[in-house]
Design a protein around this motif. Sequence first.
Motif, short mmCIF file in Angstrom:
data_model
loop_
_atom_site.label_atom_id
_atom_site.label_comp_id
_atom_site.label_asym_id
_atom_site.label_seq_id
_atom_site.Cartn_x
_atom_site.Cartn_y
_atom_site.Cartn_z
N THR A 1 0.85 -5.25 5.57
CA THR A 1 1.83 -4.93 4.54
C THR A 1 3.22 -4.85 5.15
OG1 THR A 1 1.42 -2.58 4.91
CG2 THR A 1 0.17 -3.63 3.13
N HIS B 1 -2.85 -10.00 5.67
CA HIS B 1 -3.66 -8.96 6.29
C HIS B 1 -2.87 -7.68 6.51
CE1 HIS B 1 -6.62 -12.06 6.89
NE2 HIS B 1 -5.70 -12.81 7.49
N ALA C 1 0.86 -1.18 0.00
CA ALA C 1 0.00 0.00 0.00
C ALA C 1 0.89 1.24 0.00
CB ALA C 1 -0.92 0.00 1.22
N ARG D 1 -5.71 -2.62 0.68
CA ARG D 1 -5.91 -1.75 1.85
C ARG D 1 -5.50 -0.31 1.52
NH1 ARG D 1 -3.19 -3.94 6.98
NH2 ARG D 1 -4.45 -2.25 7.81
N GLU D 2 -5.89 0.14 0.36
CA GLU D 2 -5.37 1.40 -0.17
C GLU D 2 -6.34 2.55 0.00
OE1 GLU D 2 -3.01 3.81 -0.97
OE2 GLU D 2 -2.13 1.95 -1.71
N ASP D 3 -5.77 3.74 0.28
CA ASP D 3 -6.56 4.96 0.29
C ASP D 3 -5.91 6.04 -0.58
OD1 ASP D 3 -4.38 5.58 1.86
OD2 ASP D 3 -5.51 5.95 3.69
N ASP E 1 -7.36 -6.60 -3.00
CA ASP E 1 -7.86 -6.99 -1.68
C ASP E 1 -8.31 -8.46 -1.63
OD1 ASP E 1 -8.11 -4.41 0.19
OD2 ASP E 1 -8.53 -3.84 -1.88
#
Length: 184
Positions: free
Chosen positions: A122, A120, A56, A88-90, A111
């Motif tokens: 990084t 689960h 991420a 799990r990226e924003d 994901d």
Amino acid sequence: MRLATRIELLIILFVCPVVVAAAEVAPDWELASATGETVRLSEQVAGQPTVLFFWATWCPYCKALMPHLQSIRLEYGDDIKILAINFREDGDPVAFIENAGYDFTILPDGDAVAATYGIHGTPGIIIVDSRQRIRFDLRKLPKPEIRSGGKPVTSHRKRAAYRAPYWAAEIRKSIDAIKDKSAR
């Protein structure tokens, strides 16, 4: 068995867990790449080791490991593939990779694949051989405490800077072991 031989065997078994003992078959999957192509694991592994890099943009460990992965990519050339599976990226993973100049295959919506492998956190690194067997899993490496000046290092950025070169060396060992086996 002599005591020295037993101790050597225990050291090898517990200190060198780089290659997954019972090479389990990696689940197949497909994802769209950043360029819109469909990437299927079973097609990617044909004839070469493939590094699955779960990452991420916000992860300091991923950021520290990426230059090492790029170096591995340059060192081995077309003999390996690196699939950068973002989860799990924003942020914007495509812009991040392009701005940094890395030439990994970017898979921005990973994901479901991360969940398939039970990843689960990084970074995650799984190395798969040409027969789609898992030969390396970063989670199986020991995580020694990192100390500086006699005190534990608590900053994630500093711990990442210490761990990334070690991880890269273990990744290289695993790739070399896979390549040595396939050359026979």
